[in-house]
Scaffold this motif. Structure first.
Motif, PDB file in Angstrom:
ATOM      1  N   PRO A 159       0.822  -1.199   0.000  1.00 24.69           N
ATOM      2  CA  PRO A 159       0.000   0.000   0.000  1.00 24.69           C
ATOM      3  C   PRO A 159       0.859   1.253   0.000  1.00 24.69           C
ATOM      4  O   PRO A 159       1.794   1.379   0.792  1.00 24.69           O
ATOM      5  N   PRO A 160       0.606   2.195  -0.915  1.00 24.69           N
ATOM      6  CA  PRO A 160       1.401   3.420  -0.962  1.00 24.69           C
ATOM      7  C   PRO A 160       1.200   4.253   0.284  1.00 24.69           C
ATOM      8  O   PRO A 160       0.156   4.202   0.930  1.00 24.69           O
ATOM      9  N   ALA A 161       2.226   5.060   0.629  1.00 20.22           N
ATOM     10  CA  ALA A 161       2.138   5.888   1.816  1.00 20.22           C
ATOM     11  C   ALA A 161       1.170   7.041   1.623  1.00 20.22           C
ATOM     12  O   ALA A 161       0.517   7.482   2.552  1.00 20.22           O
ATOM     13  N   LEU A 162       1.086   7.571   0.414  1.00 23.88           N
ATOM     14  CA  LEU A 162       0.221   8.703   0.138  1.00 23.88           C
ATOM     15  C   LEU A 162      -0.648   8.370  -1.047  1.00 23.88           C
ATOM     16  O   LEU A 162      -0.197   7.770  -1.998  1.00 23.88           O
ATOM     17  N   ARG A 163      -1.891   8.838  -0.990  1.00 24.32           N
ATOM     18  CA  ARG A 163      -2.786   8.503  -2.085  1.00 24.32           C
ATOM     19  C   ARG A 163      -3.832   9.575  -2.272  1.00 24.32           C
ATOM     20  O   ARG A 163      -4.236  10.230  -1.347  1.00 24.32           O
ATOM     21  N   GLY A 164      -4.275   9.715  -3.548  1.00 26.50           N
ATOM     22  CA  GLY A 164      -5.393  10.577  -3.846  1.00 26.50           C
ATOM     23  C   GLY A 164      -5.000  12.021  -3.997  1.00 26.50           C
ATOM     24  O   GLY A 164      -3.860  12.412  -3.837  1.00 26.50           O
ATOM     25  N   ALA A 165      -5.939  12.866  -4.324  1.00 27.26           N
ATOM     26  CA  ALA A 165      -5.693  14.286  -4.458  1.00 27.26           C
ATOM     27  C   ALA A 165      -6.503  15.005  -3.402  1.00 27.26           C
ATOM     28  O   ALA A 165      -7.700  14.834  -3.273  1.00 27.26           O
ATOM     29  N   ALA A 166      -5.834  15.828  -2.603  1.00 32.12           N
ATOM     30  CA  ALA A 166      -6.509  16.484  -1.504  1.00 32.12           C
ATOM     31  C   ALA A 166      -7.681  17.305  -2.001  1.00 32.12           C
ATOM     32  O   ALA A 166      -7.557  18.117  -2.897  1.00 32.12           O
ATOM     33  N   GLY A 167      -8.840  17.088  -1.379  1.00 32.00           N
ATOM     34  CA  GLY A 167     -10.010  17.865  -1.727  1.00 32.00           C
ATOM     35  C   GLY A 167     -10.720  17.423  -2.989  1.00 32.00           C
ATOM     36  O   GLY A 167     -11.760  17.956  -3.339  1.00 32.00           O
ATOM     37  N   ARG A 168     -10.175  16.457  -3.699  1.00 33.98           N
ATOM     38  CA  ARG A 168     -10.806  16.016  -4.941  1.00 33.98           C
ATOM     39  C   ARG A 168     -11.829  14.941  -4.620  1.00 33.98           C
ATOM     40  O   ARG A 168     -11.634  14.121  -3.732  1.00 33.98           O
ATOM     41  N   THR A 215      -7.206   4.480   3.027  1.00 35.20           N
ATOM     42  CA  THR A 215      -5.864   4.925   2.659  1.00 35.20           C
ATOM     43  C   THR A 215      -5.772   6.444   2.581  1.00 35.20           C
ATOM     44  O   THR A 215      -4.691   7.015   2.762  1.00 35.20           O
ATOM     45  N   LEU A 216      -6.896   7.113   2.313  1.00 36.53           N
ATOM     46  CA  LEU A 216      -6.894   8.576   2.244  1.00 36.53           C
ATOM     47  C   LEU A 216      -7.048   9.214   3.611  1.00 36.53           C
ATOM     48  O   LEU A 216      -6.338  10.151   3.956  1.00 36.53           O
ATOM     49  N   ARG A 217      -8.004   8.707   4.393  1.00 30.87           N
ATOM     50  CA  ARG A 217      -8.388   9.409   5.612  1.00 30.87           C
ATOM     51  C   ARG A 217      -8.299   8.543   6.863  1.00 30.87           C
ATOM     52  O   ARG A 217      -8.625   9.004   7.950  1.00 30.87           O
ATOM     53  N   GLY A 218      -7.859   7.317   6.720  1.00 26.99           N
ATOM     54  CA  GLY A 218      -7.823   6.426   7.872  1.00 26.99           C
ATOM     55  C   GLY A 218      -6.644   6.684   8.794  1.00 26.99           C
ATOM     56  O   GLY A 218      -5.672   7.360   8.442  1.00 26.99           O
ATOM     57  N   ASP A 219      -6.735   6.151   9.996  1.00 27.98           N
ATOM     58  CA  ASP A 219      -5.657   6.200  10.972  1.00 27.98           C
ATOM     59  C   ASP A 219      -4.789   4.961  10.762  1.00 27.98           C
ATOM     60  O   ASP A 219      -5.270   3.835  10.915  1.00 27.98           O
ATOM     61  N   ASP A 262      -6.676   1.709  11.955  1.00 24.25           N
ATOM     62  CA  ASP A 262      -7.362   1.042  10.852  1.00 24.25           C
ATOM     63  C   ASP A 262      -6.516  -0.024  10.157  1.00 24.25           C
ATOM     64  O   ASP A 262      -6.932  -0.549   9.122  1.00 24.25           O
ATOM     65  N   ALA A 263      -5.355  -0.333  10.697  1.00 26.81           N
ATOM     66  CA  ALA A 263      -4.455  -1.275  10.024  1.00 26.81           C
ATOM     67  C   ALA A 263      -5.108  -2.638   9.810  1.00 26.81           C
ATOM     68  O   ALA A 263      -5.002  -3.226   8.724  1.00 26.81           O
ATOM     69  N   ARG A 264      -5.803  -3.141  10.817  1.00 26.07           N
ATOM     70  CA  ARG A 264      -6.429  -4.462  10.703  1.00 26.07           C
ATOM     71  C   ARG A 264      -7.533  -4.453   9.652  1.00 26.07           C
ATOM     72  O   ARG A 264      -7.620  -5.369   8.815  1.00 26.07           O
ATOM     73  N   GLU A 307      -7.977  -5.414   1.892  1.00 24.30           N
ATOM     74  CA  GLU A 307      -7.030  -5.761   0.833  1.00 24.30           C
ATOM     75  C   GLU A 307      -7.033  -7.260   0.556  1.00 24.30           C
ATOM     76  O   GLU A 307      -6.925  -7.681  -0.604  1.00 24.30           O
ATOM     77  N   SER A 308      -7.163  -8.058   1.603  1.00 23.97           N
ATOM     78  CA  SER A 308      -7.234  -9.505   1.402  1.00 23.97           C
ATOM     79  C   SER A 308      -8.489  -9.882   0.617  1.00 23.97           C
ATOM     80  O   SER A 308      -8.441 -10.733  -0.277  1.00 23.97           O
ATOM     81  N   ALA A 309      -9.607  -9.241   0.956  1.00 23.58           N
ATOM     82  CA  ALA A 309     -10.858  -9.527   0.243  1.00 23.58           C
ATOM     83  C   ALA A 309     -10.760  -9.103  -1.218  1.00 23.58           C
ATOM     84  O   ALA A 309     -11.208  -9.828  -2.119  1.00 23.58           O
ATOM     85  N   LEU A 310     -10.175  -7.946  -1.466  1.00 24.26           N
ATOM     86  CA  LEU A 310      -9.994  -7.494  -2.842  1.00 24.26           C
ATOM     87  C   LEU A 310      -9.046  -8.416  -3.605  1.00 24.26           C
ATOM     88  O   LEU A 310      -9.271  -8.722  -4.777  1.00 24.26           O
ATOM     89  N   GLY A 311      -7.991  -8.854  -2.931  1.00 14.65           N
ATOM     90  CA  GLY A 311      -7.059  -9.781  -3.574  1.00 14.65           C
ATOM     91  C   GLY A 311      -7.732 -11.082  -3.952  1.00 14.65           C
ATOM     92  O   GLY A 311      -7.499 -11.631  -5.040  1.00 14.65           O
ATOM     93  N   TYR A 312      -8.604 -11.590  -3.068  1.00 12.29           N
ATOM     94  CA  TYR A 312      -9.330 -12.827  -3.357  1.00 12.29           C
ATOM     95  C   TYR A 312     -10.262 -12.631  -4.543  1.00 12.29           C
ATOM     96  O   TYR A 312     -10.271 -13.430  -5.485  1.00 12.29           O
ATOM     97  N   ASP A 313     -11.064 -11.564  -4.503  1.00 11.34           N
ATOM     98  CA  ASP A 313     -12.008 -11.310  -5.593  1.00 11.34           C
ATOM     99  C   ASP A 313     -11.300 -11.108  -6.925  1.00 11.34           C
ATOM    100  O   ASP A 313     -11.728 -11.633  -7.958  1.00 11.34           O
ATOM    101  N   ALA A 314     -10.219 -10.339  -6.891  1.00 10.38           N
ATOM    102  CA  ALA A 314      -9.508 -10.027  -8.139  1.00 10.38           C
ATOM    103  C   ALA A 314      -8.826 -11.263  -8.711  1.00 10.38           C
ATOM    104  O   ALA A 314      -8.864 -11.504  -9.920  1.00 10.38           O
ATOM    105  N   SER A 315      -8.199 -12.060  -7.856  1.00 10.46           N
ATOM    106  CA  SER A 315      -7.509 -13.255  -8.340  1.00 10.46           C
ATOM    107  C   SER A 315      -8.492 -14.285  -8.882  1.00 10.46           C
ATOM    108  O   SER A 315      -8.274 -14.888  -9.939  1.00 10.46           O
ATOM    109  N   LYS A 316      -9.602 -14.474  -8.183  1.00  5.11           N
ATOM    110  CA  LYS A 316     -10.608 -15.449  -8.603  1.00  5.11           C
ATOM    111  C   LYS A 316     -11.269 -15.049  -9.916  1.00  5.11           C
ATOM    112  O   LYS A 316     -11.651 -15.911 -10.729  1.00  5.11           O
ATOM    113  N   ASN A 317     -11.389 -13.758 -10.152  1.00  2.00           N
ATOM    114  CA  ASN A 317     -12.111 -13.268 -11.333  1.00  2.00           C
ATOM    115  C   ASN A 317     -11.200 -12.498 -12.283  1.00  2.00           C
ATOM    116  O   ASN A 317     -11.658 -11.615 -13.008  1.00  2.00           O
TER     117      ASN A 317
END
Length: 328
Positions: free
Chosen positions: A7-16, A84-88, A92-94, A100-110
Motif C-alpha cells: 500500500p502506498p504511503a500517500l494517495r489521492g488528491a486532496a479535496g478532490r 488509505t486517504l483518511r484512515g488512521d 485502521d491497520a487491521r 485488501e485480502s478480500a480485494l485480492g481474493y475477488d480479483a484473483s478469482k475473477n
C-alpha cells in the motif's frame, strides 16, 4: 503467484472527489420493447450490427452476474480508498488488511473477467476493473494494466495507474509513466497516480534511463498546480537522493497547502540525512522554516524533523540558528 502489493504511503488528491472509484448503478444489459407481443419462437430480439438476433437469456444472466460482482468490488475499493486517504494507520491497520485480502481474493478469482471487462466493458466497468486488477498480486495483471494506459477515457487511465501502484511489479516499465507525471495537459488524477506508481518502485530496480526520466519528472512535478503531485515530486527527489534539488525542494516549506509544507519538511530532512554533503543546507532550510507562524502544528513537525536529522534538541530558535550557521 508472486505478490507485489504494498500500500502506498500517500494517495489521492486532496479535496478532490473520489471519482476514480465511484461508480453509479451498472447498466450492463437491457432489452427494448416495441410494445408488441414478441414472436414466441424468439421471445425477445436484440440488435447486433443492425441485424435482429435471438435473445439469449444466458448472456443476460452473465451480464447481471458481472454487474453484481463489479458492484461488490467497487464497494470494497471505496472502503479501501477511504481508509488509505483518511484512515488512521494504527487504528485502521487491521481493517485495511482485511479489505485488501478480500480485494485480492475477488480479483484473483475473477482475473479473466476483469481483463475482459477492462478490454471491452463500458467505461464504468473499465474503471473498476483497472483498479481491481492491481490486487491480483501477480504479473498476470501487468500486461492488461499497461494496455489500459492507452484507453480513450482518462479516468480509466488514472485507475490503471492506481492498479499499477498497488501491483508494484518490479518489471513495470517506468519511463512512459514518468512522462505522464510531468504532462500538465493530462488529467490531475493521471498525474497524481503516475506519481504513486513511481513511488511504489524501489530505487534499486531502476535502470539508468528510468532514473533520469523519473528525476526529471519529479523536478518538474514540484512546480505542479496540484498539491498531491507536488508531494509526489518531493518524495521522489528525496528517495532518489537528489541533493542538487534541495534548494528547490526547500521552497515548498512555504507552500500555501499545509500538507505540502509538511511533506517538504520531511523530504528535506530525509535528504539531509542520507546525503552527507546536503546536511548543512537541509538543516539551515528547516531552521528557516521555524519562523513560519501560520501553524503551530507545522512548527512542531519541523522541530521534530530537525531533531531527527541533527540528533540535537535546542531550547530556542536562536540556538538552532547559531548551530545551523556553523555547518558547512
Amino acid at each position: 503467484t508472486r505478490s507485489h502489493r504494498q500500500p502506498p504511503a500517500l494517495r489521492g488528491a486532496a479535496g478532490r472527489p473520489a471519482h476514480l472509484l465511484i461508480v453509479s448503478a451498472l447498466l450492463l444489459a437491457g432489452c427494448a420493447s416495441s410494445g408488441e407481443k414478441p414472436d414466441p419462437l424468439f421471445k425477445e430480439l436484440t440488435v447486433e450490427g443492425g441485424e435482429a438476433v435471438p435473445y439469449d437469456p444466458n448472456a443476460a444472466a452473465d451480464d447481471r452476474r458481472t454487474g453484481v460482482l463489479l458492484a461488490e468490488i467497487h464497494r470494497k475499493l471505496d472502503i479501501w480508498t477511504n481508509l488509505t486517504l483518511r484512515g488512521d494507520p494504527k487504528k485502521d491497520a487491521r481493517t485495511l488488511t482485511q479489505v485488501e485480502s478480500a480485494l485480492g481474493y475477488d480479483a484473483s478469482k475473477n482475473a479473466a473477467l476483469l481483463v475482459d471487462q477492462r478490454d471491452v466493458g463500458a467505461p464504468r466497468n473499465r474503471m473498476i476493473s483497472a483498479a481491481a486488477l492491481g490486487f491480483v498480486g501477480s504479473d498476470v495483471a501487468l500486461g492488461p494494466l499497461l494496455a489500459a494506459l492507452d484507453d480513450r477515457d482518462e479516468q480509466v487511465v488514472a485507475n490503471a495507474l492506481l492498479g499499477l501502484s498497488v501491483l508494484a511489479a518490479p518489471t513495470t516499465p517506468l519511463t512512459r509513466i514518468a512522462g505522464m507525471l510531468e504532462d500538465r495537459s493530462a488529467d490531475p488524477d493521471v498525474r497524481n497516480n503516475a506519481g504513486r506508481v513511481l513511488r511504489a518502485m524501489p530505487s534499486l530496480v531502476l535502470n539508468g534511463s528510468e532514473r533520469e526520466a523519473i528525476l526529471g519528472a519529479a523536478r518538474f512535478a514540484i512546480g505542479d498546480e496540484e498539491p498531491w503531485v507536488r508531494i509526489h515530486g518531493l518524495m521522489l527527489l528525496a528517495e532518489l537522493s537528489d541533493a542538487d534539488s534541495l534548494e528547490d525542494m526547500a521552497t515548498l516549506l512555504t507552500d500555501d497547502t499545509p500538507l505540502v509544507r509538511l511533506a517538504a519538511s520531511r523530504a528535506v530532512a530525509y535528504l539531509g540525512d542520507v546525503e552527507g554533503e546536503a546536511f548543512g543546507r537541509a538543516t539551515r532550510a528547516l531552521v528557516g522554516a521555524l519562523s513560519d507562524t501560520r501553524s503551530q502544528a507545522f512548527r512542531s513537525a519541523v522541530l521534530g524533523d530537525l531533531r531527527r536529522l541533527t540528533k540535537r534538541n535546542f531550547d530556542d530558535d536562536d540556538a538552532w540558528l547559531k548551530y545551523a550557521n556553523r555547518l558547512n
